[in-house]
Design a protein around this motif. Structure first.
Motif, PDB file in Angstrom:
ATOM      1  N   PHE A  69       0.817  -1.218   0.000  1.00 38.48           N
ATOM      2  CA  PHE A  69       0.000   0.000   0.000  1.00 38.48           C
ATOM      3  C   PHE A  69       0.848   1.264   0.000  1.00 38.48           C
ATOM      4  N   TRP A  70       2.141   1.137   0.313  1.00 39.15           N
ATOM      5  CA  TRP A  70       3.046   2.289   0.354  1.00 39.15           C
ATOM      6  C   TRP A  70       3.587   2.670  -1.026  1.00 39.15           C
ATOM      7  N   ASP A  71       3.323   1.863  -2.035  1.00 40.83           N
ATOM      8  CA  ASP A  71       3.862   2.063  -3.378  1.00 40.83           C
ATOM      9  C   ASP A  71       2.813   2.747  -4.259  1.00 40.83           C
ATOM     10  N   PRO A  72       3.131   3.932  -4.829  1.00 45.62           N
ATOM     11  CA  PRO A  72       2.126   4.647  -5.638  1.00 45.62           C
ATOM     12  C   PRO A  72       1.687   3.878  -6.881  1.00 45.62           C
ATOM     13  N   GLY A  73       2.485   2.915  -7.339  1.00 49.52           N
ATOM     14  CA  GLY A  73       2.119   2.143  -8.508  1.00 49.52           C
ATOM     15  C   GLY A  73       1.382   0.859  -8.188  1.00 49.52           C
ATOM     16  N   SER A  74       1.107   0.637  -6.905  1.00 48.22           N
ATOM     17  CA  SER A  74       0.472  -0.600  -6.483  1.00 48.22           C
ATOM     18  C   SER A  74      -1.046  -0.500  -6.558  1.00 48.22           C
TER      19      SER A  74
END
Length: 215
Positions: A69-74
């Motif tokens: 959830f911390w990854d903008p591309g996720s």
């Protein structure tokens, strides 16, 4: 130097059109609750009215730590920028971790700091959000403190975030604008699970695309 801090302000109705964490998202007709790549529904974190509409922030909490959830591309997070017109409460999925246990109202508290007073050694200007969060006051004359009541900030610049981490809009490929910081919150009942990190919300207003990351 001004920072618009978001301050915990007690409970709020679950479907109110006020700045809040938790509760039920408000969205235009036809909105479908977002799903994570793990197959479960995302959890609704925040309803943030801004100049260009309303930001709605969702993160996956079905198996905390398993989805990025911390990854903008996720696919494990989603940020929507909705127009203010004709928003309505969204039907909540019956299964999955979809809502926070408590709905928390937010009030905006603008902290103004004289840039000359804020300079560190060698004339380096400190981080505006960090300075405001450390030194905000409930009323004039009261001492600094109560940092846990700070739920983030609106606008300004992203705190201590390197330029190479700024998300790119998937539609126009332009760099997104910073929209808000999010802090976990006061207590375990009201907290958003951000893995103990500071959350960053970004938006591309022309494309109405959003992004989320932690740092």
């Amino acid at each position: 130097m001004q920072t618009a801090l978001m301050i915990y302000d007690g409970s709020a109705p679950t479907d109110s059109d006020v700045p809040r964490t938790g509760g039920v998202p408000l969205a235009p007709a036809g909105f479908t609750w977002p799903l994570c790549g793990c197959g479960g529904p995302l959890q609704f974190f925040a309803h943030l009215p801004v100049e260009d509409g309303v930001l709605s922030v969702f993160l996956c909490q079905n198996d905390p730590g398993a989805c990025e959830f911390w990854d903008p591309g996720s696919s494990a997070n989603r940020v929507h920028l909705f127009p203010r017109e004709e928003l309505r409460p969204v039907a909540v999925p019956v299964a999955g971790l979809t809502l926070l246990p408590v709905t928390s109202a937010i009030r905006i508290h603008v902290v103004t700091i004289d840039p000359e007073d804020a300079l560190e050694e060698e004339g380096i200007e400190p981080d505006a959000y960090d300075l405001a969060r450390s030194g905000w006051k409930l009323e004039p004359g009261e001492r600094f403190g109560k940092q846990r009541e700070v739920l983030g900030s609106l606008g300004g610049s992203p705190s201590y975030l390197e330029d190479d981490r700024l998300p790119v809009c998937p539609s126009c490929t332009g760099t997104m604008e910073f929209a808000a910081h999010l802090e976990e919150g006061m207590t375990w009942e009201t907290a958003m699970n951000l893995g103990g990190q500071l959350g960053y919300v970004f938006v591309c207003t022309p494309c109405r695309e959003g992004a989320f990351l932690t740092g």
